[in-house]
Design an enzyme around this catalytic site. Structure first.
Site, mmCIF file in Angstrom:
data_model
loop_
_atom_site.group_PDB
_atom_site.id
_atom_site.type_symbol
_atom_site.label_atom_id
_atom_site.label_comp_id
_atom_site.label_asym_id
_atom_site.label_seq_id
_atom_site.Cartn_x
_atom_site.Cartn_y
_atom_site.Cartn_z
ATOM 1 C CB CYS A 189 -56.073 -0.460 -81.187
ATOM 2 S SG CYS A 189 -56.919 -1.338 -82.430
ATOM 3 C CB ALA A 196 -53.551 -11.521 -101.947
ATOM 4 N N GLY A 229 -51.478 16.628 -85.715
ATOM 5 C CA GLY A 229 -52.629 16.895 -85.391
ATOM 6 C C GLY A 229 -53.771 16.124 -84.868
ATOM 7 C CD GLU A 253 -54.152 7.482 -79.395
ATOM 8 O OE1 GLU A 253 -55.428 7.290 -78.974
ATOM 9 O OE2 GLU A 253 -54.028 6.664 -80.321
ATOM 10 N N GLY A 302 -51.902 11.739 -91.331
ATOM 11 C CA GLY A 302 -52.805 10.428 -91.755
ATOM 12 C C GLY A 302 -52.004 10.129 -92.333
HETATM 13 C C1 LIG Z 1 -51.291 3.876 -84.457
HETATM 14 C C2 LIG Z 1 -52.706 3.454 -84.787
HETATM 15 C C3 LIG Z 1 -53.177 3.288 -83.816
HETATM 16 C C4 LIG Z 1 -54.725 2.649 -83.586
HETATM 17 N N1 LIG Z 1 -55.972 2.844 -82.748
HETATM 18 C C5 LIG Z 1 -56.967 2.344 -82.297
HETATM 19 C C6 LIG Z 1 -57.154 2.839 -81.876
HETATM 20 O O1 LIG Z 1 -57.061 3.103 -80.097
HETATM 21 N N2 LIG Z 1 -59.231 1.921 -81.705
HETATM 22 C C7 LIG Z 1 -59.508 1.908 -83.141
HETATM 23 O O2 LIG Z 1 -60.543 1.224 -82.724
HETATM 24 N N3 LIG Z 1 -58.369 1.603 -83.845
HETATM 25 C C8 LIG Z 1 -57.191 2.265 -83.855
HETATM 26 N N4 LIG Z 1 -56.391 1.886 -84.489
HETATM 27 C C9 LIG Z 1 -57.432 2.117 -86.380
HETATM 28 C C10 LIG Z 1 -57.278 0.688 -86.348
HETATM 29 O O3 LIG Z 1 -55.946 -0.016 -85.999
HETATM 30 C C11 LIG Z 1 -57.930 -0.423 -88.279
HETATM 31 O O4 LIG Z 1 -58.460 0.590 -88.237
HETATM 32 C C12 LIG Z 1 -57.745 -1.272 -88.478
HETATM 33 O O5 LIG Z 1 -56.754 -1.922 -87.584
HETATM 34 C C13 LIG Z 1 -58.695 -1.594 -88.869
HETATM 35 O O6 LIG Z 1 -58.452 -3.015 -89.896
HETATM 36 P P1 LIG Z 1 -58.073 -3.630 -91.191
HETATM 37 O O7 LIG Z 1 -58.728 -4.815 -90.990
HETATM 38 O O8 LIG Z 1 -59.274 -2.305 -92.104
HETATM 39 O O9 LIG Z 1 -57.159 -3.062 -91.590
HETATM 40 P P2 LIG Z 1 -55.266 -3.865 -90.664
HETATM 41 O O10 LIG Z 1 -55.843 -4.269 -90.478
HETATM 42 O O11 LIG Z 1 -54.684 -3.061 -91.527
HETATM 43 O O12 LIG Z 1 -55.159 -5.194 -91.903
HETATM 44 C C14 LIG Z 1 -55.150 -5.037 -92.895
HETATM 45 C C15 LIG Z 1 -54.244 -6.296 -93.382
HETATM 46 O O13 LIG Z 1 -53.751 -6.288 -94.412
HETATM 47 C C16 LIG Z 1 -52.955 -7.159 -95.234
HETATM 48 N N5 LIG Z 1 -52.130 -6.874 -95.832
HETATM 49 C C17 LIG Z 1 -52.405 -5.999 -97.332
HETATM 50 N N6 LIG Z 1 -52.318 -5.956 -98.505
HETATM 51 C C18 LIG Z 1 -52.304 -7.557 -98.710
HETATM 52 C C19 LIG Z 1 -52.026 -8.004 -99.605
HETATM 53 N N7 LIG Z 1 -52.118 -7.529 -100.892
HETATM 54 N N8 LIG Z 1 -51.535 -9.426 -99.160
HETATM 55 C C20 LIG Z 1 -51.895 -9.850 -98.578
HETATM 56 N N9 LIG Z 1 -52.094 -9.181 -97.210
HETATM 57 C C21 LIG Z 1 -52.525 -7.890 -97.357
HETATM 58 C C22 LIG Z 1 -51.817 -6.605 -93.940
HETATM 59 O O14 LIG Z 1 -50.560 -6.922 -94.158
HETATM 60 C C23 LIG Z 1 -53.036 -6.206 -92.345
HETATM 61 O O15 LIG Z 1 -52.340 -7.078 -91.790
HETATM 62 C C24 LIG Z 1 -54.733 2.935 -85.215
HETATM 63 C C25 LIG Z 1 -54.758 2.560 -85.468
HETATM 64 C C26 LIG Z 1 -53.678 3.247 -85.914
HETATM 65 C C27 LIG Z 1 -52.691 3.218 -86.660
#
Ligand SMILES: Cc1cc2nc3c(=O)[nH]c(=O)nc-3n(C[C@H](O)[C@H](O)[C@H](O)COP(=O)(O)OP(=O)(O)OC[C@H]3O[C@@H](n4cnc5c(N)ncnc54)[C@H](O)[C@@H]3O)c2cc1C
Length: 452
Positions: A48, A116, A176, A182, A262
């Site tokens: 984001c 982890a 798509g 974006e 995806g």
């Molecule tokens: C290009 C892009 C644009 C986006 N734009 C938007 C937007 O405009 N608005 C919006 O609402 N959402 C957007 N999103 C989606 C949003 O980023 C995600 O929905 C959100 O970050 C999910 O949060 P999360 O806590 O589930 O995981 P994440 O934020 O992905 O965090 C997961 C964390 O876990 C860590 N991790 C994974 N496995 C391990 C392990 N075994 N041990 C220790 N650490 C670990 C990773 O390093 C990471 O830091 C976008 C995503 C992308 C890829």
């Protein structure tokens, strides 16, 4: 009673994980959090935030052009410095990483750096050290999915787009969905020649059909070469960069090929099997309405388990878990009328049901739709148009779908989302006085339903 090192141990320091850890600690829980990479996760580092910063950067190109229509004479053609933008972005992201670290520290969360793995329902192992907790929360997010295609080693995913070197003069985007659209829009705005390939007949599956067609047309007018019903079959390295072969044999040369095809949940190498955590049919961690996995002491929120992969949804899910474990008790998150934006140029903002879904769910609907050139573009010389649509359930007069393509659509739709969650009717929209002159006022002045 067994004793544990922590009340809650969180795996993953992204949107959901940091929110859960911080809020649980503020409730007095002893909390640990493991993060293998940078704090802030996908949203802050490769999602984001950097995406929106680059979208702003692309927007300036449009503004420079449009300013001529308002009497501005620029001394010389503006030059774009990609290296400078990357440096500025990196600085801001580093600042945010620090903000997240301080938030955790100030709330008393123990930060453990490293990968982890679950050892059992109450134990996490990081770099050979074991941490036990009464409750575990998996918030490991997702990662880009690339299909098996010959030459996939020549492509990049969204993670790499923010630091490309050099700037791709020719960018081929495969996909798509919203991330593909974006990046196509942003790099087009920054000056790349962008081709976007999508194997379906329309971009943005899941969005309202009229909106999908409208935005594809606007992206095309802005310069993105959108090609539909077409599939990439292989990629090879040519003398001047990757060469993509299409299903009909045609070839496209590019400097960078982005596959935005995806995302999949991050469930590999987590020890989920060892702990007995079940996955669902999508390969995501299966959870109940309280985000509890098949192992009662292990919870999962965010992209690793949810169907709605957005930062505010991960945050909201995290809060539900914290409230249930350490706060006011169990409550359910309402996934209806979640607004969202897509930072294409022009932007998309949407809340509620598409016309097709609304008909399936609510029976008869009335549709109000408007398409116009905004006041800004009467002088700017840009041919960009704005699209707005309301879907109204006939039986109750409730507005159940609101869709927009146009400047600041996300900013506009956020406010309307509150009204929609409150059950606002079309009559209420109509009785609301508009703000003139804005594009947003159109949402309260559409009177004539579409025929049919
Ligand atoms: C290009 C892009 C644009 C986006 N734009 C938007 C937007 O405009 N608005 C919006 O609402 N959402 C957007 N999103 C989606 C949003 O980023 C995600 O929905 C959100 O970050 C999910 O949060 P999360 O806590 O589930 O995981 P994440 O934020 O992905 O965090 C997961 C964390 O876990 C860590 N991790 C994974 N496995 C391990 C392990 N075994 N041990 C220790 N650490 C670990 C990773 O390093 C990471 O830091 C976008 C995503 C992308 C890829």
């Amino acid at each position: 009673m067994p004793t544990f090192d922590f009340d809650l141990f969180v795996i993953g320091g992204g949107s959901g994980g940091v929110r859960a850890a911080r809020m649980a600690a503020q409730q007095g829980a002893r909390v640990g959090l493991a993060e293998a990479a940078e704090l802030g996760g996908t949203c802050v580092n490769v999602g984001c935030i950097p995406k929106k910063l680059y979208s702003y950067a692309a927007g300036y190109a449009e503004s420079f052009e449009e300013s001529a229509g308002y009497g501005w004479k620029l001394p010389e053609a503006p030059q774009f410095d990609w290296a400078y933008l990357k440096t500025q972005r990196a600085k801001e992201i580093t600042r945010l990483n620090g903000v997240y670290a301080s938030l955790l520290k100030n709330s008393g969360v123990t930060l453990v750096t490293g990968w982890a793995q679950l050892a059992d329902g109450h134990t996490v192992e990081v770099d050979g050290k074991r941490h036990t907790a009464r409750h575990l929360l998996v918030a490991t997010g997702g990662t880009p999915f690339v299909p098996e295609i010959p030459g996939r080693e020549h492509i990049v995913t969204s993670d790499a787009m923010f630091d490309l070197s050099p700037f791709p003069k020719r960018l081929l985007v495969v996909g798509g969905g919203y991330i593909a659209c974006e990046f196509a829009s942003i790099f087009n705005g920054l000056g790349a020649k962008v081709t976007q390939l999508h194997r379906r007949a329309h971009l943005l599956t899941g969005f309202d059909d009229d909106l999908r067609q409208f935005v594809a047309h606007e992206m095309g007018k802005a310069g993105v070469d959108v090609r539909l019903n077409i599939e990439a079959t292989s990629i090879a390295r040519g003398p001047n960069g990757p060469v993509v072969t299409l299903a009909r044999g045609q070839q496209i040369d590019a400097d960078t090929v982005l596959f935005a095809t995806g995302r999949v949940p991050n469930t590999q190498g987590l020890g989920l099997e060892a702990a007995g955590v079940a996955l669902d049919e999508r390969g995501a961690i299966a959870v109940d309405a309280n985000y509890r996995s098949s192992v009662p002491s292990i919870y999962a929120v965010g992209d690793v388990s949810t169907r709605v992969q957005l930062t505010p949804v991960a945050l909201a899910e995290a809060m539900v878990v914290v409230d249930a474990l350490f706060g006011q008790g169990k409550r359910a998150l309402d996934y209806e009328f979640i607004p969202t934006a897509v930072f294409t140029h022009p932007n998309i903002g949407t809340c509620g049901y598409t016309e097709i879904d609304a008909r399936a769910r609510f029976g008869e609907v009335a549709v109000f739709s408007s398409e116009f050139k905004s006041l800004r573009h009467t002088l700017s010389g840009r041919g960009e148009r704005t699209f707005m649509k309301l879907v109204v359930q006939k039986a109750t007069d409730r507005v159940v779908g609101l869709h927009m393509v146009g400047a600041d659509a996300g900013e506009i739709v956020q406010g309307f989302a509150v009204a929609m969650r409150a059950g606002a009717t079309k009559a209420l929209f109509d009785s609301t006085v508009g703000i003139h002159p804005t594009a947003a006022e159109e949402f309260v002045t559409m009177r004539e339903p579409m025929p049919g």
